[in-house]
Design a protein around this motif. Sequence first.
Motif, PDB file in Angstrom:
ATOM      1  N   PRO A 193     -29.390  57.031  29.166  1.00 13.15           N
ATOM      2  CA  PRO A 193     -28.418  57.311  30.236  1.00 13.15           C
ATOM      3  C   PRO A 193     -27.024  57.621  29.699  1.00 13.15           C
ATOM      4  O   PRO A 193     -26.333  58.515  30.218  1.00 13.15           O
ATOM      5  N   GLY A 194     -26.607  56.871  28.668  1.00 15.30           N
ATOM      6  CA  GLY A 194     -25.294  57.126  28.069  1.00 15.30           C
ATOM      7  C   GLY A 194     -25.280  58.420  27.281  1.00 15.30           C
ATOM      8  O   GLY A 194     -24.267  59.131  27.240  1.00 15.30           O
ATOM      9  N   PHE A 195     -26.419  58.734  26.657  1.00 17.10           N
ATOM     10  CA  PHE A 195     -26.533  59.982  25.894  1.00 17.10           C
ATOM     11  C   PHE A 195     -26.329  61.174  26.826  1.00 17.10           C
ATOM     12  O   PHE A 195     -25.649  62.139  26.475  1.00 17.10           O
ATOM     13  N   SER A 196     -26.906  61.064  28.035  1.00 21.32           N
ATOM     14  CA  SER A 196     -26.706  62.135  29.020  1.00 21.32           C
ATOM     15  C   SER A 196     -25.223  62.307  29.329  1.00 21.32           C
ATOM     16  O   SER A 196     -24.727  63.427  29.406  1.00 21.32           O
ATOM     17  N   LEU A 197     -24.516  61.191  29.506  1.00 22.17           N
ATOM     18  CA  LEU A 197     -23.081  61.284  29.814  1.00 22.17           C
ATOM     19  C   LEU A 197     -22.278  61.835  28.641  1.00 22.17           C
ATOM     20  O   LEU A 197     -21.220  62.422  28.823  1.00 22.17           O
ATOM     21  N   MET A 198     -22.767  61.621  27.438  1.00 23.30           N
ATOM     22  CA  MET A 198     -22.026  62.089  26.260  1.00 23.30           C
ATOM     23  C   MET A 198     -22.198  63.585  25.997  1.00 23.30           C
ATOM     24  O   MET A 198     -21.497  64.149  25.165  1.00 23.30           O
ATOM     25  N   MET A 199     -23.145  64.196  26.692  1.00 25.66           N
ATOM     26  CA  MET A 199     -23.439  65.604  26.417  1.00 25.66           C
ATOM     27  C   MET A 199     -22.216  66.492  26.617  1.00 25.66           C
ATOM     28  O   MET A 199     -21.984  67.444  25.871  1.00 25.66           O
ATOM     29  N   GLU A 200     -21.416  66.185  27.649  1.00 22.29           N
ATOM     30  CA  GLU A 200     -20.234  66.996  27.930  1.00 22.29           C
ATOM     31  C   GLU A 200     -19.322  67.079  26.703  1.00 22.29           C
ATOM     32  O   GLU A 200     -18.936  68.165  26.263  1.00 22.29           O
ATOM     33  N   ASN A 201     -19.018  65.915  26.154  1.00 23.54           N
ATOM     34  CA  ASN A 201     -18.049  65.907  25.065  1.00 23.54           C
ATOM     35  C   ASN A 201     -18.675  66.078  23.695  1.00 23.54           C
ATOM     36  O   ASN A 201     -17.966  66.283  22.707  1.00 23.54           O
ATOM     37  N   LEU A 202     -20.016  66.028  23.639  1.00 26.01           N
ATOM     38  CA  LEU A 202     -20.687  66.475  22.425  1.00 26.01           C
ATOM     39  C   LEU A 202     -20.361  67.963  22.239  1.00 26.01           C
ATOM     40  O   LEU A 202     -20.047  68.410  21.142  1.00 26.01           O
ATOM     41  N   GLY A 203     -20.410  68.695  23.343  1.00 29.95           N
ATOM     42  CA  GLY A 203     -20.077  70.123  23.295  1.00 29.95           C
ATOM     43  C   GLY A 203     -18.638  70.351  22.855  1.00 29.95           C
ATOM     44  O   GLY A 203     -18.348  71.267  22.083  1.00 29.95           O
ATOM     45  N   LEU A 204     -17.737  69.493  23.323  1.00 33.69           N
ATOM     46  CA  LEU A 204     -16.336  69.625  22.902  1.00 33.69           C
ATOM     47  C   LEU A 204     -16.214  69.352  21.396  1.00 33.69           C
ATOM     48  O   LEU A 204     -15.460  70.034  20.697  1.00 33.69           O
ATOM     49  N   GLY A 205     -16.992  68.373  20.924  1.00 35.42           N
ATOM     50  CA  GLY A 205     -17.003  68.084  19.486  1.00 35.42           C
ATOM     51  C   GLY A 205     -17.515  69.264  18.677  1.00 35.42           C
ATOM     52  O   GLY A 205     -17.033  69.544  17.583  1.00 35.42           O
ATOM     53  N   ILE A 206     -18.502  69.970  19.244  1.00 38.75           N
ATOM     54  CA  ILE A 206     -19.072  71.138  18.563  1.00 38.75           C
ATOM     55  C   ILE A 206     -18.033  72.256  18.476  1.00 38.75           C
ATOM     56  O   ILE A 206     -17.784  72.811  17.410  1.00 38.75           O
ATOM     57  N   ILE A 207     -17.411  72.578  19.614  1.00 37.62           N
ATOM     58  CA  ILE A 207     -16.509  73.748  19.614  1.00 37.62           C
ATOM     59  C   ILE A 207     -15.189  73.445  18.914  1.00 37.62           C
ATOM     60  O   ILE A 207     -14.563  74.349  18.353  1.00 37.62           O
ATOM     61  N   THR A 208     -14.765  72.169  18.920  1.00 34.55           N
ATOM     62  CA  THR A 208     -13.529  71.822  18.203  1.00 34.55           C
ATOM     63  C   THR A 208     -13.821  71.410  16.755  1.00 34.55           C
ATOM     64  O   THR A 208     -12.900  71.074  16.020  1.00 34.55           O
ATOM     65  N   GLU A 209     -15.115  71.413  16.377  1.00 33.69           N
ATOM     66  CA  GLU A 209     -15.546  71.116  15.002  1.00 33.69           C
ATOM     67  C   GLU A 209     -14.987  69.784  14.516  1.00 33.69           C
ATOM     68  O   GLU A 209     -14.288  69.701  13.509  1.00 33.69           O
ATOM     69  N   THR A 210     -15.322  68.751  15.288  1.00 31.02           N
ATOM     70  CA  THR A 210     -14.793  67.416  15.047  1.00 31.02           C
ATOM     71  C   THR A 210     -15.873  66.508  14.462  1.00 31.02           C
ATOM     72  O   THR A 210     -16.898  66.277  15.091  1.00 31.02           O
ATOM     73  N   PRO A 211     -15.649  65.988  13.254  1.00 29.30           N
ATOM     74  CA  PRO A 211     -16.648  65.105  12.660  1.00 29.30           C
ATOM     75  C   PRO A 211     -16.688  63.741  13.351  1.00 29.30           C
ATOM     76  O   PRO A 211     -15.631  63.160  13.632  1.00 29.30           O
ATOM     77  N   CYS A 212     -17.889  63.244  13.617  1.00 32.77           N
ATOM     78  CA  CYS A 212     -18.091  61.894  14.144  1.00 32.77           C
ATOM     79  C   CYS A 212     -19.599  61.650  14.186  1.00 32.77           C
ATOM     80  O   CYS A 212     -20.378  62.579  13.974  1.00 32.77           O
ATOM     81  N   VAL A 213     -19.993  60.415  14.431  1.00 35.14           N
ATOM     82  CA  VAL A 213     -21.425  60.076  14.438  1.00 35.14           C
ATOM     83  C   VAL A 213     -21.785  59.346  15.721  1.00 35.14           C
ATOM     84  O   VAL A 213     -21.065  58.452  16.169  1.00 35.14           O
ATOM     85  N   LEU A 214     -22.898  59.777  16.305  1.00 29.79           N
ATOM     86  CA  LEU A 214     -23.386  59.224  17.560  1.00 29.79           C
ATOM     87  C   LEU A 214     -24.797  58.683  17.323  1.00 29.79           C
ATOM     88  O   LEU A 214     -25.682  59.423  16.929  1.00 29.79           O
ATOM     89  N   VAL A 215     -24.961  57.383  17.553  1.00 27.75           N
ATOM     90  CA  VAL A 215     -26.272  56.753  17.371  1.00 27.75           C
ATOM     91  C   VAL A 215     -26.945  56.636  18.737  1.00 27.75           C
ATOM     92  O   VAL A 215     -26.379  56.050  19.658  1.00 27.75           O
ATOM     93  N   ASN A 216     -28.129  57.221  18.873  1.00 24.36           N
ATOM     94  CA  ASN A 216     -28.892  57.097  20.118  1.00 24.36           C
ATOM     95  C   ASN A 216     -30.140  56.261  19.843  1.00 24.36           C
ATOM     96  O   ASN A 216     -31.038  56.706  19.139  1.00 24.36           O
TER      97      ASN A 216
END
Lengths: 383, 277
Positions: A87-110
């Motif tokens: 459920p949280g992974f679904s909510l994170m999808m929006e800003n995962l995309g922002l991380g992709i387009i802004t090329e921001t390093p970080c780690v997400l554990v699902n």
Amino acid sequence: MSEQAVLTGEHFMTGDEAAAEGGLAAGCRFFGGYPITPATEVTEVMAKRLPGVGGVFIQMEDEMASMNTLLGAAWGGMKSMTSTSGPGFSLMMENLGLGIITETPCVLVNVQRGGPSTGLPTLVGQQDMMQAKWGSHGDYEIIALAPSSPQEAFDFTIHAFNFSEQYRLPVLLMMDESVGHMFEKVVIPKAEDIKLVPRRITKDKPADYLPFKPDDDLVPPMIEFGEGYRVHITGLTHDEKGYPVINAEAQQPLVRRLCEKITKNADKIYMYDERELDDAEVVVISYGITARIAQQVVNECRAEGKKVGHLRLITCWPFPEPIVRKLADRIKGFVVPEINLGQMSLEVERVAGRGIPTICVPNAGGEVHNPEDIHAVIREVLK
Amino acid sequence: MFRPSKHIREKYLEEEMWPSIFCQGCGIGTVMNATLRAIDKVGLDIDQTIFVSGIGCSSRVPGYLDADGLHTTHGRAIAFATGVKLANPELTVIVFTGDGDMAGIGGNHFIHAARRNVDLTVICVNNYNYGMTGTQVSPTTPVGGITMTSPYGNVESPFDLSALAIGAGAAYVAKWATMYPHEMMTAIKKGIEKKGFAFIETLAACPTGYGRKNKMKEGKDHMLWCKENTIGKSRYERLSEQEQNSCGKIVIGELRNIEKPEFTAEWSKLVEQHYME
């Protein structure tokens, strides 16, 4: 790095705890989290450990916010991480995309559980594998690793951080509930033996720096805020300067580069484990907890004289196409057990083509496979 | 008088990006101008000042500034800003947002940042509608307000954003309107200087959007509307209770200015207690 950050030695811990320790060992000093079963323990370890290593922990109001703090903290100069489940992974999808387009390093554990929706909070699933690749809107490529043990949860979290810094994107550790909650021995090496990829900070002076002008490997060097570079970082399509440019001329090269920085470097990213493939007639492809059951089945098959091999995916994304294509040219078929009704098996089928069968051993979640179910499909393919 | 002077222009604006996308008569320019003058007055090092925004007209402001800026996703600017501030508490972090962005999709992040009292300055351009998408009803559209998604008049009660900020625990709250640029600038200055969550709400004209549909087609119409419909806090406080209840006006001014523990400072104390060499 302080001794407290890297707990060198032998431990008995869960996959969740090991992922948190892997993050700390990789230099993560910011964790934005939100409680969710079965990933809460990652958050709890970070809440307890981060003050001791001079880091920052914050429990945010939801998973959208925690993902956003990761991106903010990364631009603020920290290595950042979060953990969640379906459920949280679904909510994170929006800003995962922002991380992709802004090329921001970080780690997400699902730590995956059974879905859809609230589903099975406390029980295993591997049902977010396609969401990892396709869940955020727009075209993108991602890096996702699947650990099969607490030791790998530790090791692969470090790999995840290194990939995120090397290729400048959010990297996913696609764990599952069984590995997350499994207690096993975890050996943590000495801090000096852990290889870390540093942030790719530009050597250019502010006047010469273009924040989205890539190096030869298609990855642009980064900066930290507050250093006088005065960069504009936007989720809008942008040029090399970083400012919005809303037209096809800017969109085409940007989106292609965001994808190609992964696809063209994929040979350097692929990770997988090959077992008894040389003479194999049937190859089982699996990942995460399912790989442990699959290996047991492969061992049994070998004991019976059946030529069965095992390809364990470590990077599910990018999907290791070359090895699968090579195997497809000479084997009788692929058997793909996974705790979903067929996700990575679609990818195997796509790469293998129609010449040989790719048969998924589906499992809707809540428990791991019965080895006999995998065995039965292997027998069928060998016939 | 409040057009950007050469000094402000040269010091803070990213010249290449101009002209802006803002419509004629839009209030955002005034808020931006007041913000830059406030920054100048405080004497902030612009290289240590980070502008964060979400999505909407007001969120485009960082794209016109020669400074580090983050233009993020809809409603999430404050959460993003929290990450920046926590990673480097030395930075001054200013959020530009609007009523739809901040109080609609981002309402949860807003109240929780106020509750935590993170040292951010949040400047909200309240123009009573979603302007970028072409005039839709927002959480601050007045009852009866006409928009493309309330074509027969809004039937919902609007949020009082400043009251919401106070209720959520913000350390500094002020409400002004673009017709009071000097007071607005002073409030923004005090907000920046405040060690804690500072919220400055500015009532602003949207002549081509909300204004056009609600008898405020020109920038000046909104000014006149503000003049009729707002009352200064000190004047309001001098009214009898009965007069206060019946005046039906929006109270403007500095609505809250208190000292309370700030998140990054408290976190630093915690780290000092637990840090192990």
